[in-house]
Design a protein around this motif. Structure first.
Motif, PDB file in Angstrom:
ATOM      1  N   GLY A  94     -43.763  14.611  57.300  1.00 55.32           N
ATOM      2  CA  GLY A  94     -42.641  14.250  56.943  1.00 55.32           C
ATOM      3  C   GLY A  94     -43.194  13.435  55.492  1.00 55.32           C
ATOM      4  O   GLY A  94     -41.955  13.288  54.877  1.00 55.32           O
ATOM      5  N   LEU A  95     -43.666  12.575  55.684  1.00 59.76           N
ATOM      6  CA  LEU A  95     -44.033  11.140  54.269  1.00 59.76           C
ATOM      7  C   LEU A  95     -44.496  12.187  53.576  1.00 59.76           C
ATOM      8  O   LEU A  95     -43.936  12.602  52.158  1.00 59.76           O
ATOM      9  CB  LEU A  95     -45.370  10.817  54.521  1.00 59.76           C
ATOM     10  N   LYS A  96     -45.377  13.585  53.612  1.00 53.19           N
ATOM     11  CA  LYS A  96     -45.741  14.493  52.499  1.00 53.19           C
ATOM     12  C   LYS A  96     -44.521  15.116  51.789  1.00 53.19           C
ATOM     13  O   LYS A  96     -44.843  15.968  50.740  1.00 53.19           O
ATOM     14  CB  LYS A  96     -47.047  15.573  53.235  1.00 53.19           C
ATOM     15  N   LEU A  97     -43.376  15.809  52.944  1.00 52.68           N
ATOM     16  CA  LEU A  97     -42.640  16.474  52.372  1.00 52.68           C
ATOM     17  C   LEU A  97     -41.532  15.415  51.814  1.00 52.68           C
ATOM     18  O   LEU A  97     -41.010  15.781  50.320  1.00 52.68           O
ATOM     19  CB  LEU A  97     -41.392  16.443  53.805  1.00 52.68           C
ATOM     20  N   ALA A  98     -41.647  14.382  51.841  1.00 59.27           N
ATOM     21  CA  ALA A  98     -40.745  12.788  50.420  1.00 59.27           C
ATOM     22  C   ALA A  98     -41.540  13.161  49.363  1.00 59.27           C
ATOM     23  O   ALA A  98     -41.016  13.069  48.610  1.00 59.27           O
ATOM     24  CB  ALA A  98     -41.270  12.186  51.461  1.00 59.27           C
ATOM     25  N   GLU A  99     -42.863  13.184  49.182  1.00 51.65           N
ATOM     26  CA  GLU A  99     -43.392  13.812  48.093  1.00 51.65           C
ATOM     27  C   GLU A  99     -42.981  14.257  47.228  1.00 51.65           C
ATOM     28  O   GLU A  99     -43.238  14.131  46.482  1.00 51.65           O
ATOM     29  CB  GLU A  99     -44.818  13.058  48.445  1.00 51.65           C
ATOM     30  N   LEU A 100     -43.146  15.690  48.307  1.00 51.75           N
ATOM     31  CA  LEU A 100     -43.191  17.411  47.881  1.00 51.75           C
ATOM     32  C   LEU A 100     -41.486  17.100  47.060  1.00 51.75           C
ATOM     33  O   LEU A 100     -41.025  17.259  45.751  1.00 51.75           O
ATOM     34  CB  LEU A 100     -43.751  17.695  48.076  1.00 51.75           C
ATOM     35  N   LEU A 101     -40.488  15.877  48.079  1.00 55.95           N
ATOM     36  CA  LEU A 101     -39.286  15.937  47.285  1.00 55.95           C
ATOM     37  C   LEU A 101     -38.338  15.427  46.562  1.00 55.95           C
ATOM     38  O   LEU A 101     -37.039  15.540  45.488  1.00 55.95           O
ATOM     39  CB  LEU A 101     -38.355  16.025  48.789  1.00 55.95           C
ATOM     40  N   LYS A 102     -38.653  14.078  46.109  1.00 56.04           N
ATOM     41  CA  LYS A 102     -39.253  12.821  45.793  1.00 56.04           C
ATOM     42  C   LYS A 102     -38.169  12.957  44.707  1.00 56.04           C
ATOM     43  O   LYS A 102     -37.235  12.206  43.603  1.00 56.04           O
ATOM     44  CB  LYS A 102     -39.032  11.694  46.478  1.00 56.04           C
ATOM     45  N   GLU A 103     -39.170  13.786  43.685  1.00 58.11           N
ATOM     46  CA  GLU A 103     -39.081  13.461  42.006  1.00 58.11           C
ATOM     47  C   GLU A 103     -37.867  14.616  42.002  1.00 58.11           C
ATOM     48  O   GLU A 103     -36.728  14.398  40.484  1.00 58.11           O
ATOM     49  CB  GLU A 103     -40.491  14.414  41.082  1.00 58.11           C
ATOM     50  N   GLN A 104     -37.308  15.507  42.471  1.00 53.64           N
ATOM     51  CA  GLN A 104     -36.023  16.859  42.432  1.00 53.64           C
ATOM     52  C   GLN A 104     -34.797  16.654  42.654  1.00 53.64           C
ATOM     53  O   GLN A 104     -33.985  16.521  42.453  1.00 53.64           O
ATOM     54  CB  GLN A 104     -36.749  18.259  42.720  1.00 53.64           C
ATOM     55  N   HIS A 105     -35.216  15.481  44.060  1.00 52.12           N
ATOM     56  CA  HIS A 105     -34.153  15.567  44.813  1.00 52.12           C
ATOM     57  C   HIS A 105     -33.428  14.065  45.482  1.00 52.12           C
ATOM     58  O   HIS A 105     -34.755  13.393  45.120  1.00 52.12           O
ATOM     59  CB  HIS A 105     -34.066  16.328  46.430  1.00 52.12           C
ATOM     60  N   SER A 106     -32.280  14.026  45.601  1.00 48.09           N
ATOM     61  CA  SER A 106     -31.748  12.394  46.294  1.00 48.09           C
ATOM     62  C   SER A 106     -32.675  12.797  47.491  1.00 48.09           C
ATOM     63  O   SER A 106     -31.819  13.307  48.057  1.00 48.09           O
ATOM     64  CB  SER A 106     -30.624  12.268  45.907  1.00 48.09           C
ATOM     65  N   LEU A 107     -32.948  11.944  48.209  1.00 46.63           N
ATOM     66  CA  LEU A 107     -33.793  12.204  49.441  1.00 46.63           C
ATOM     67  C   LEU A 107     -33.325  10.576  50.304  1.00 46.63           C
ATOM     68  O   LEU A 107     -33.471   9.438  49.147  1.00 46.63           O
ATOM     69  CB  LEU A 107     -35.382  12.044  49.216  1.00 46.63           C
ATOM     70  N   THR A 108     -32.608  10.547  51.547  1.00 41.93           N
ATOM     71  CA  THR A 108     -32.999   9.407  52.236  1.00 41.93           C
ATOM     72  C   THR A 108     -33.355   9.650  53.579  1.00 41.93           C
ATOM     73  O   THR A 108     -33.427  10.946  54.269  1.00 41.93           O
ATOM     74  CB  THR A 108     -31.071   9.702  52.878  1.00 41.93           C
TER      75      THR A 108
END
Length: 228
Positions: A15-29
């Protein structure tokens, strides 16, 4: 294109790795028990098994359910409560989240839900009775939900083998255990969080918009290859 993505779990491991991959491009909660302390991410503290989930107003384009368990014991040592606990964390928590955010997902018009199974459902592994039963239910749930909600919401799951995460620390306590696990896999290594996170990122993307009801095996070849 930026999406609104919700991770249930996401403060460690995959989950943490996925958050790192997503957070620059998407709005993440992220909704989890502990704060991952990532910049540019909205965090709500909640335990999926006991707490109310937060109210979210915006459409949700992607929902990833990450909580899970690894409860490996001989069947004779498993209690009925072990089966109930594994079922609750692996499936009923996801049911709770999807029910909570169903309208948000519908409002997206093109939402993707991602869950997690295990290689042990297809492969059949000793001492996996409880977790295999729970994850087998996940796979059935994914296919049923994919049929019911197509074409508005896609449902897919990833079925990994062992991944080097805090959840698997008891199975990888020393180099001998790690080496033994590596040798069981045709690719001769265990999974890394980035292997699974990359697949989850793909399932959230528009590139996977024609995929639903699928169980994707990211397992170093364990479920499909037998070397002689």
């Amino acid at each position: 294109m930026s999406k609104n993505i919700v991770l249930v779990g996401g403060s460690s491991g995959i989950g943490l790795k996925l958050a790192e991959l997503l957070k620059e491009q998407h709005s993440l909660t992220i909704i989890s028990r502990t704060d991952p302390e990532l910049t540019g991410v909205t965090h709500h503290t909640a335990d999926i098994t006991s707490d109310e989930l937060p109210e979210l107003d915006d459409p949700i384009d992607g929902l990833v359910y990450l909580p899970g368990s690894i409860n490996l014991k001989p069947f004779k040592m498993l209690r009925e409560d072990n089966f109930r606990d594994d079922f609750e964390i692996n499936l009923l928590g996801a049911v709770k989240a999807i029910k909570k955010f169903e309208q948000n997902l519908k409002d997206s018009g093109n939402a993707s839900v991602v869950m997690f199974s295990t290689v042990a459902v297809q492969q059949g592994l000793s001492f996996h009775a409880s977790i295999s039963a729970a994850k087998g239910a996940v796979e059935g749930f994914i296919r049923s939900m994919a049929a019911e909600y197509a074409p508005d919401i896609r449902f897919n799951a990833i079925a990994p083998s062992i991944v080097d995460t805090p959840l698997a620390k008891n199975l990888l306590r020393n180099e001998k255990q790690k080496k033994r696990s590596e040798e069981r896999h045709p690719m001769r290594r265990i999974g890394e969080p980035k292997d699974i996170a990359a697949a989850a990122k793909f399932l959230l993307s528009d590139e996977s918009s024609w995929m639903t009801g699928q169980i994707i095996h990211i397992d170093g070849g364990l479920s499909s290859i037998k070397q002689m």
